[in-house]
Design a protein around this motif. Structure first.
Motif, PDB file in Angstrom:
ATOM      1  N   LEU A 190       5.173   8.167  -1.711  1.00  0.00           N
ATOM      2  CA  LEU A 190       5.660   8.841  -0.515  1.00  0.00           C
ATOM      3  C   LEU A 190       4.482   9.167   0.397  1.00  0.00           C
ATOM      4  N   TYR A 191       4.554   8.690   1.613  1.00  0.00           N
ATOM      5  CA  TYR A 191       3.530   8.991   2.605  1.00  0.00           C
ATOM      6  C   TYR A 191       3.688  10.436   3.078  1.00  0.00           C
ATOM      7  N   LYS A 192       2.650  11.243   2.882  1.00  0.00           N
ATOM      8  CA  LYS A 192       2.678  12.672   3.213  1.00  0.00           C
ATOM      9  C   LYS A 192       3.857  13.378   2.537  1.00  0.00           C
ATOM     10  N   HIS A 193       4.241  12.904   1.366  1.00  0.00           N
ATOM     11  CA  HIS A 193       5.332  13.495   0.587  1.00  0.00           C
ATOM     12  C   HIS A 193       6.696  13.325   1.261  1.00  0.00           C
ATOM     13  N   LEU A 244       5.608   5.670  12.956  1.00  0.00           N
ATOM     14  CA  LEU A 244       4.816   5.830  11.746  1.00  0.00           C
ATOM     15  C   LEU A 244       3.656   4.846  11.731  1.00  0.00           C
ATOM     16  N   SER A 245       2.694   5.125  10.874  1.00  0.00           N
ATOM     17  CA  SER A 245       1.622   4.156  10.644  1.00  0.00           C
ATOM     18  C   SER A 245       2.215   2.907  10.002  1.00  0.00           C
ATOM     19  N   SER A 246       1.447   1.834   9.945  1.00  0.00           N
ATOM     20  CA  SER A 246       1.927   0.611   9.307  1.00  0.00           C
ATOM     21  C   SER A 246       2.140   0.857   7.817  1.00  0.00           C
ATOM     22  N   LYS A 247       2.914  -0.011   7.192  1.00  0.00           N
ATOM     23  CA  LYS A 247       3.182   0.143   5.760  1.00  0.00           C
ATOM     24  C   LYS A 247       1.893   0.088   4.955  1.00  0.00           C
ATOM     25  N   ASP A 248       0.994  -0.816   5.344  1.00  0.00           N
ATOM     26  CA  ASP A 248      -0.276  -0.932   4.614  1.00  0.00           C
ATOM     27  C   ASP A 248      -1.110   0.333   4.742  1.00  0.00           C
ATOM     28  N   ASP A 253      -3.130   5.448   2.347  1.00  0.00           N
ATOM     29  CA  ASP A 253      -3.194   6.911   2.354  1.00  0.00           C
ATOM     30  C   ASP A 253      -2.702   7.477   1.023  1.00  0.00           C
ATOM     31  N   ILE A 254      -1.602   6.931   0.512  1.00  0.00           N
ATOM     32  CA  ILE A 254      -1.039   7.400  -0.755  1.00  0.00           C
ATOM     33  C   ILE A 254      -1.998   7.116  -1.904  1.00  0.00           C
ATOM     34  N   LYS A 255      -2.555   5.900  -1.943  1.00  0.00           N
ATOM     35  CA  LYS A 255      -3.503   5.550  -3.002  1.00  0.00           C
ATOM     36  C   LYS A 255      -4.735   6.446  -2.946  1.00  0.00           C
ATOM     37  N   GLY A 256      -5.166   6.772  -1.729  1.00  0.00           N
ATOM     38  CA  GLY A 256      -6.308   7.678  -1.579  1.00  0.00           C
ATOM     39  C   GLY A 256      -6.022   9.049  -2.152  1.00  0.00           C
ATOM     40  N   LEU A 257      -4.799   9.534  -1.939  1.00  0.00           N
ATOM     41  CA  LEU A 257      -4.401  10.830  -2.499  1.00  0.00           C
ATOM     42  C   LEU A 257      -4.416  10.784  -4.020  1.00  0.00           C
ATOM     43  N   TYR A 258      -3.843   9.719  -4.600  1.00  0.00           N
ATOM     44  CA  TYR A 258      -3.806   9.602  -6.057  1.00  0.00           C
ATOM     45  C   TYR A 258      -5.213   9.558  -6.648  1.00  0.00           C
ATOM     46  N   HIS A 272       2.723  17.049  -6.155  1.00  0.00           N
ATOM     47  CA  HIS A 272       3.388  17.679  -5.013  1.00  0.00           C
ATOM     48  C   HIS A 272       3.126  19.180  -4.924  1.00  0.00           C
ATOM     49  N   LYS A 273       2.166  19.669  -5.705  1.00  0.00           N
ATOM     50  CA  LYS A 273       1.695  21.043  -5.534  1.00  0.00           C
ATOM     51  C   LYS A 273       0.548  20.990  -4.535  1.00  0.00           C
ATOM     52  N   ILE A 274       0.887  21.103  -3.286  1.00  0.00           N
ATOM     53  CA  ILE A 274      -0.107  20.831  -2.255  1.00  0.00           C
ATOM     54  C   ILE A 274      -0.945  22.077  -1.963  1.00  0.00           C
ATOM     55  N   HIS A 275      -2.237  21.839  -1.714  1.00  0.00           N
ATOM     56  CA  HIS A 275      -3.182  22.916  -1.490  1.00  0.00           C
ATOM     57  C   HIS A 275      -3.642  22.917  -0.037  1.00  0.00           C
ATOM     58  N   ASP A 276      -4.582  23.795   0.280  1.00  0.00           N
ATOM     59  CA  ASP A 276      -4.907  24.065   1.680  1.00  0.00           C
ATOM     60  C   ASP A 276      -5.288  22.814   2.470  1.00  0.00           C
TER      61      ASP A 276
END
Length: 290
Positions: A190-193, A244-248, A253-258, A272-276
């Motif tokens: 999920l992009y930005k959840h 929205l941004s492109s699918k790629d 962005d999601i992979k970077g978060l992981y 999904h426990k998001i911090h500051d």
């Protein structure tokens, strides 16, 4: 500090003020949501009161999944327990609460008014010292291992066990063919959840973040403003006022978060426990939308 009755009244007043109630089908259960071959979403539902009858189905251009997080409780394995509806039946009872988060703390304080003894559990004593609480004569904090042993070996010592282990995401009605999965309480990708890249914008999720925590003060923040920003973002994208941004780029962005979460040693279930820093990023993404 508003009680749950006040929060409910606020939500009901909000719905009436902005005429949202007129668009809600109450006492209706969604049983099936799936993407059809023509890129439309088939939604099946039925009434939950009176003469339920057969399922009804409609076709929609887009679906927003908004059942959130607080519907399917997470129960500890191999530990017996009861479902408690009223505090009055706990009068003069010995109660153990398994878990030590916001709900467990709030429930334990309320229970001190009616229960004989309240035993709260924790994996560590970072929030308070183990032993009897200084402010209550009938409240104790124990290590989790001790409580589990006591429950399994000396279960007769406790009259009631209350599970406060939180919740888990559950979308039994949603069929995406593996596009969106729920792996150890990580819903994604999920992009930005909110948006699954390969199905956006016709499929989105609102209310996935289950905890908004500002780390400098370790204080919990009301999730409502974040969810309102999410709803404005989704509405803007669906109305084609926003793009929205492109699918790629969304997948990157999601992979970077992981990768970032893994580097910090965070569990997958904490995605999904998001911090500051995440809150600021998401709000900035959404602010330009509204």
């Amino acid at each position: 500090f508003p009680c749950h009755e006040e929060v409910l009244r606020y939500i009901e007043d909000f719905a009436r003020e902005f005429k949202i109630i007129e668009s809600i089908r109450f006492q209706t259960k969604v049983t099936h949501v799936a993407l059809e071959c023509d890129e439309k979403w088939k939604v099946k539902y039925k009434k939950t009161s009176g003469d339920e009858g057969s399922e009804t189905e409609d076709i929609y251009d887009a679906v927003v999944v908004c059942n959130g997080y607080f519907s399917q409780p997470k129960i500890a394995d191999n530990v017996p327990g009861k479902l408690i509806d009223y505090l009055s039946i706990l009068y003069h009872q010995v109660v153990v609460l398994i878990g030590l988060s916001v709900s467990a703390i709030e429930i334990s304080v309320e229970l001190t008014k009616v229960a004989k003894q309240v035993h709260l559990t924790a994996r560590s004593a970072t929030l308070a010292k183990f032993g009897q609480h200084h402010a209550f004569d009938n409240l104790w904090l124990h290590p989790m291992v001790y409580i589990y042993a006591a429950v399994l070996i000396l279960s007769a010592f406790f009259d009631v066990i209350i599970h406060c282990n939180g919740y888990k995401y559950c979308f039994p009605f949603l069929h995406t063919g593996g596009v969106v999965t729920n792996d150890d309480n990580r819903v994604g990708p999920l992009y930005k959840h909110v948006f699954p890249p390969t199905s956006a914008p016709s499929l989105s999720f609102l209310g996935i973040p289950n905890m908004v925590l500002f780390t400098p003060s370790l204080s919990y923040v009301n999730n409502f403003p974040l969810y309102e920003f999410q709803s404005k973002w989704i509405a803007g994208v669906l109305s084609k006022r926003l793009s929205l941004s492109s699918k790629d780029m969304m997948m990157q962005d999601i992979k970077g978060l992981y990768i970032e979460l893994e580097a910090k040693g965070a569990k997958k279930s904490d995605t999904h426990k998001i911090h500051d820093f995440m809150v600021i990023s998401i709000l900035l993404e959404c602010a330009i939308l509204s």
